[in-house]
Design a protein around this motif. Structure first.
Motif, short mmCIF file in Angstrom:
data_model
loop_
_atom_site.label_atom_id
_atom_site.label_comp_id
_atom_site.label_asym_id
_atom_site.label_seq_id
_atom_site.Cartn_x
_atom_site.Cartn_y
_atom_site.Cartn_z
N SER A 141 21.86 -4.08 78.43
CA SER A 141 20.65 -4.71 77.48
C SER A 141 19.36 -3.92 77.64
N GLU A 142 19.28 -3.53 78.72
CA GLU A 142 18.12 -2.79 79.07
C GLU A 142 18.13 -1.32 78.70
N GLY A 143 19.35 -1.01 78.42
CA GLY A 143 19.66 0.83 78.09
C GLY A 143 19.81 1.59 79.32
N LYS A 144 20.00 0.79 80.65
CA LYS A 144 20.22 1.45 81.75
C LYS A 144 21.45 1.62 82.22
N ASN A 145 22.02 2.06 83.39
CA ASN A 145 23.31 2.16 84.14
C ASN A 145 23.51 2.25 85.32
N PHE A 146 24.51 2.04 85.91
CA PHE A 146 24.77 2.16 87.10
C PHE A 146 24.81 3.76 87.81
N SER A 147 24.36 3.79 88.86
CA SER A 147 24.40 5.27 89.37
C SER A 147 25.75 5.59 90.05
N ASP A 148 26.41 4.66 90.37
CA ASP A 148 27.91 4.81 90.59
C ASP A 148 28.84 4.91 89.13
N PRO A 149 29.47 6.22 89.06
CA PRO A 149 30.25 6.35 87.68
C PRO A 149 31.28 5.40 87.54
N LEU A 150 32.03 4.88 88.50
CA LEU A 150 33.11 3.87 88.15
C LEU A 150 32.27 2.47 87.89
N ALA A 151 31.32 2.05 88.57
CA ALA A 151 30.72 0.79 88.06
C ALA A 151 29.92 1.17 86.53
N GLY A 152 29.61 2.13 86.14
CA GLY A 152 29.29 2.55 84.82
C GLY A 152 30.21 2.34 84.04
N LYS A 153 31.38 2.72 84.17
CA LYS A 153 32.40 2.93 83.23
C LYS A 153 32.99 1.42 83.22
N LEU A 154 33.10 0.75 84.03
CA LEU A 154 33.58 -0.63 84.17
C LEU A 154 32.51 -1.57 83.31
N ASN A 155 31.06 -1.16 83.63
CA ASN A 155 30.24 -1.92 82.69
C ASN A 155 30.29 -1.63 81.21
N ALA A 156 30.58 -0.29 80.80
CA ALA A 156 30.72 0.11 79.43
C ALA A 156 31.93 -0.73 79.00
N ILE A 157 32.98 -0.91 79.66
CA ILE A 157 34.12 -1.89 78.89
C ILE A 157 33.84 -3.30 78.91
N LEU A 158 33.11 -3.58 80.00
CA LEU A 158 32.67 -5.22 79.95
C LEU A 158 31.87 -5.57 78.97
N ASN A 159 30.70 -4.61 78.69
CA ASN A 159 29.66 -5.27 77.88
C ASN A 159 29.11 -4.30 76.77
N THR A 160 30.04 -3.43 76.38
CA THR A 160 29.55 -2.47 75.40
C THR A 160 30.49 -2.82 74.15
N PRO A 161 29.86 -3.38 73.06
CA PRO A 161 30.80 -4.09 71.74
C PRO A 161 31.41 -2.61 70.93
N THR A 162 32.49 -2.86 70.19
CA THR A 162 33.10 -2.02 69.64
C THR A 162 32.54 -2.34 68.19
N VAL A 163 32.02 -1.36 67.22
CA VAL A 163 31.62 -1.97 65.97
C VAL A 163 31.97 -0.61 64.92
N GLY A 164 32.14 -1.20 63.78
CA GLY A 164 31.99 -0.38 62.57
C GLY A 164 33.70 -0.31 62.00
N ALA A 165 33.63 0.27 60.56
CA ALA A 165 34.71 -0.22 59.78
C ALA A 165 35.54 1.28 59.77
N SER A 166 35.48 2.09 61.01
CA SER A 166 35.99 3.16 61.02
C SER A 166 37.69 3.00 60.94
N GLY A 167 38.25 2.04 61.71
CA GLY A 167 39.56 1.73 61.83
C GLY A 167 40.30 1.47 60.75
N ALA A 168 39.53 0.78 59.94
CA ALA A 168 40.09 0.37 58.38
C ALA A 168 40.06 1.49 57.55
N VAL A 169 38.80 2.49 57.70
CA VAL A 169 38.69 3.67 56.78
C VAL A 169 39.68 4.63 57.21
#
Length: 246
Positions: A141-169
């Motif tokens: 939420s603060e726009g930051k990320n973990f220094s550990d790339p694995l932790a960063g990827k896990l955080n992206a999976i858990l906390n980054t929402p998927t948005v958009g009508a692209s799938g239907a489009v």
């Protein structure tokens, strides 16, 4: 007599575009007041604390507020190709197709994400995983990320929402390509004509390549493929179970 695009659009396409634009504007206005709709209406990974079942539906009406490109291109494609399909199928069938391909896109995206999640946690210690789950949302939420790339990827999976009508489009693009395979479309880059069937096949192949390779990792390529896949099976099912296609 002046041409008025909104008045000449079929009802479902018109109302879908209006709904997406309204959600887009409300999201921006509320964000200025400190209310963020993305954690509520964006689609989260089912193992995330932010996940709610309604997000499989609501995510389709949310778009990135970082500029208008995301919503503009989705709505432009919905207008260009969706009005043709609604004219062929009628409002009820078109709306069904739109919603099923949008939800189907989310389902495939979550399935692929689950395998990515399992691969990640197999490489991380329980303490690392617990730490990401504890502070990850605040960091995101603060726009930051973990220094550990694995932790960063896990955080992206858990906390980054998927948005958009692209799938239907993308489902609509697939539908147009199946119904009007030999219709010529004019590409923007490069500006050459191409038959709809080759455009759809080429676009699908690119999405598969990007999804597997991890290029443009912030884009949900498998969601796009999911929309096309569910659209393909829906049209095949309708063809098989009806003497007339529409």
């Amino acid at each position: 007599m002046r041409y008025r695009p909104m008045l000449n659009m079929p009802p479902v396409v018109k109302n879908l575009i209006l709904a997406n634009v309204v959600f887009f504007l409300i999201t921006i206005v509320l964000k200025q007041t400190g209310t963020d709709l993305y954690p509520i209406l964006g689609l989260h990974f089912p193992l995330s604390e932010k996940f709610k079942l309604h997000q499989f539906f609501t995510y389709m009406f949310m778009h990135s507020s970082q500029g208008i490109g995301h919503i503009f291109f989705n709505m432009f494609a919905l207008y260009m190709f969706g009005r043709v399909l609604e004219g062929v199928w009628g409002p009820k069938r078109f709306l069904t197709f739109y919603l099923v391909t949008g939800i189907g896109a989310a389902v495939l995206h979550m399935v692929v994400t689950y395998f990515e999640y399992q691969s990640l946690i197999g490489k991380m210690s329980p303490d690392q995983i617990a730490y990401v789950k504890e502070v990850g949302y605040q960091i995101w939420s603060e726009g930051k990320n973990f220094s550990d790339p694995l932790a960063g990827k896990l955080n992206a999976i858990l906390n980054t929402p998927t948005v958009g009508a692209s799938g239907a489009v993308f489902g609509i693009l697939l539908g147009f390509g199946m119904l009007f395979p030999n219709t010529e479309l004019m590409l923007l880059f490069p500006p050459i004509p191409i038959k709809a069937k080759y455009f759809v096949i080429g676009y699908g192949a690119l999405e598969l390549f990007f999804g597997v390779s991890g290029i443009q990792g912030s884009v949900a390529h498998f969601a796009h493929l999911g929309g096309m896949l569910f659209g393909y099976f829906m049209i095949k099912y309708w063809n098989k179970n009806s003497n007339r296609f529409y």
